[in-house]
Write an enzyme that holds these catalytic residues in place. Structure first.
Site, PDB file in Angstrom:
ATOM      1  N   HIS A 104      -2.771   8.208   6.327  1.00 55.71           N
ATOM      2  CA  HIS A 104      -1.701   9.009   5.711  1.00 55.71           C
ATOM      3  C   HIS A 104      -2.248  10.297   5.097  1.00 55.71           C
ATOM      4  CE1 HIS A 104       1.877   6.521   6.008  1.00 55.71           C
ATOM      5  NE2 HIS A 104       1.241   5.454   5.565  1.00 55.71           N
ATOM      6  N   CYS A 155       4.882  -0.144   7.667  1.00 52.44           N
ATOM      7  CA  CYS A 155       4.694   1.013   6.782  1.00 52.44           C
ATOM      8  C   CYS A 155       6.012   1.308   6.081  1.00 52.44           C
ATOM      9  CB  CYS A 155       4.258   2.219   7.622  1.00 52.44           C
ATOM     10  SG  CYS A 155       3.970   3.718   6.659  1.00 52.44           S
ATOM     11  N   LEU A 156       5.934   1.589   4.784  1.00 54.75           N
ATOM     12  CA  LEU A 156       7.144   1.929   4.029  1.00 54.75           C
ATOM     13  C   LEU A 156       7.837   3.162   4.597  1.00 54.75           C
ATOM     14  CD1 LEU A 156       5.948   1.293   0.357  1.00 54.75           C
ATOM     15  CD2 LEU A 156       7.812   0.099   1.522  1.00 54.75           C
ATOM     16  N   HIS A 211      -5.335   2.225   7.097  1.00 56.67           N
ATOM     17  CA  HIS A 211      -3.933   2.637   7.266  1.00 56.67           C
ATOM     18  C   HIS A 211      -3.566   3.724   6.246  1.00 56.67           C
ATOM     19  CE1 HIS A 211       0.502   1.722   7.923  1.00 56.67           C
ATOM     20  NE2 HIS A 211       0.514   2.374   6.769  1.00 56.67           N
ATOM     21  N   GLU A 212      -3.893   3.477   4.972  1.00 57.79           N
ATOM     22  CA  GLU A 212      -3.530   4.425   3.913  1.00 57.79           C
ATOM     23  C   GLU A 212      -4.323   5.722   4.034  1.00 57.79           C
ATOM     24  OE1 GLU A 212      -0.920   3.888   2.408  1.00 57.79           O
ATOM     25  OE2 GLU A 212      -0.728   1.750   2.805  1.00 57.79           O
ATOM     26  N   GLY A 251       0.837  -1.191   0.000  1.00 56.81           N
ATOM     27  CA  GLY A 251       0.000   0.000   0.000  1.00 56.81           C
ATOM     28  C   GLY A 251       0.872   1.241   0.000  1.00 56.81           C
ATOM     29  N   GLN A 292       3.381   9.885   0.881  1.00 60.76           N
ATOM     30  CA  GLN A 292       4.625   9.166   1.196  1.00 60.76           C
ATOM     31  C   GLN A 292       5.718   9.427   0.156  1.00 60.76           C
ATOM     32  OE1 GLN A 292       2.362   5.294   1.975  1.00 60.76           O
ATOM     33  NE2 GLN A 292       4.115   5.092   3.351  1.00 60.76           N
TER      34      GLN A 292
END
Ligand code: QAP
Ligand code: CO
Length: 174
Positions: free
Chosen positions: A141, A95-96, A137-138, A45, A50
């Site tokens: 962001h 998370c990235l 989650h996304e 994701g 990000q």
């Protein structure tokens, strides 16, 4: 084009994103670049913020039952809104933008989400399981939030201590 991923504690990750107004070529190129970046960094994701772009855009591409990440399963999500939340579920998230850190996080078990696809068509979906978790989650962001903000006070303190140590050791390497 593969973008660099912003990593915690980069302040740009805390920005609130703005709605997409035009479903044009530029948006399509950005979505394609986000996909290329997510795959290159081995993510499932990615939100536009990000990569430093404060637009309400996210993508999700979970692996199927055979653990293969198929592009046909890719969700491209623009200007999403959650209209219903139900139940609770705990899942170990990563998370990235917080590479190498994973922790149990509680979220709603199932959600109803409304959004637009890359062509501006409206989509309404009921999501459950990992898709529901990934979407929540996304979407965090897009509001400038990271999953580590959901940790208990003690777990967050431990995380901050370890993260500082890691950033310092990476500085010393250079
Ligand atoms: C968000 O997360 C998510 O630490 C997507 O070293 C989280 O793609 C969706 C990643 C939980 C569903 C459940 C993390 C890659 C990727 C790392 C990711 C790392 C390399 C995380
Ligand atoms: Co994330």
């Amino acid at each position: 084009m593969i973008y660099d991923i912003l990593v915690y504690p980069d302040k740009r990750l805390r920005k609130t994103s703005d709605d997409v107004k035009e479903f044009d070529e530029k948006l399509h190129t950005l979505l394609d670049d986000m996909y290329e970046t997510m795959i290159a960094k081995e993510g499932i994701g990615l939100a536009a913020i990000q990569i430093g772009i404060a637009k309400n855009i996210l993508i999700i591409n979970l692996a199927d039952d055979d653990e293969i990440q198929k592009k046909e399963d890719l969700l491209e999500v623009i200007n999403p809104k959650i209209t219903h939340l139900e139940g609770t579920e705990v899942y170990q998230e990563g998370c990235l933008s917080v590479p190498g850190y994973y922790e149990d996080i509680q979220r709603a078990k199932s959600i109803t989400v409304e959004y637009f696809d890359r062509f501006g068509n409206k989509v309404v979906q009921n999501l459950d399981g990992l898709l529901s978790i990934a979407m929540q989650h996304e979407m965090d962001h897009l509001k400038g939030h990271l999953f580590i903000e959901k940790l208990s006070y003690l777990k967050r303190k431990k995380f901050e201590k370890e993260w500082k140590k890691r950033l310092k050791s990476e500085m010393d390497k250079k």
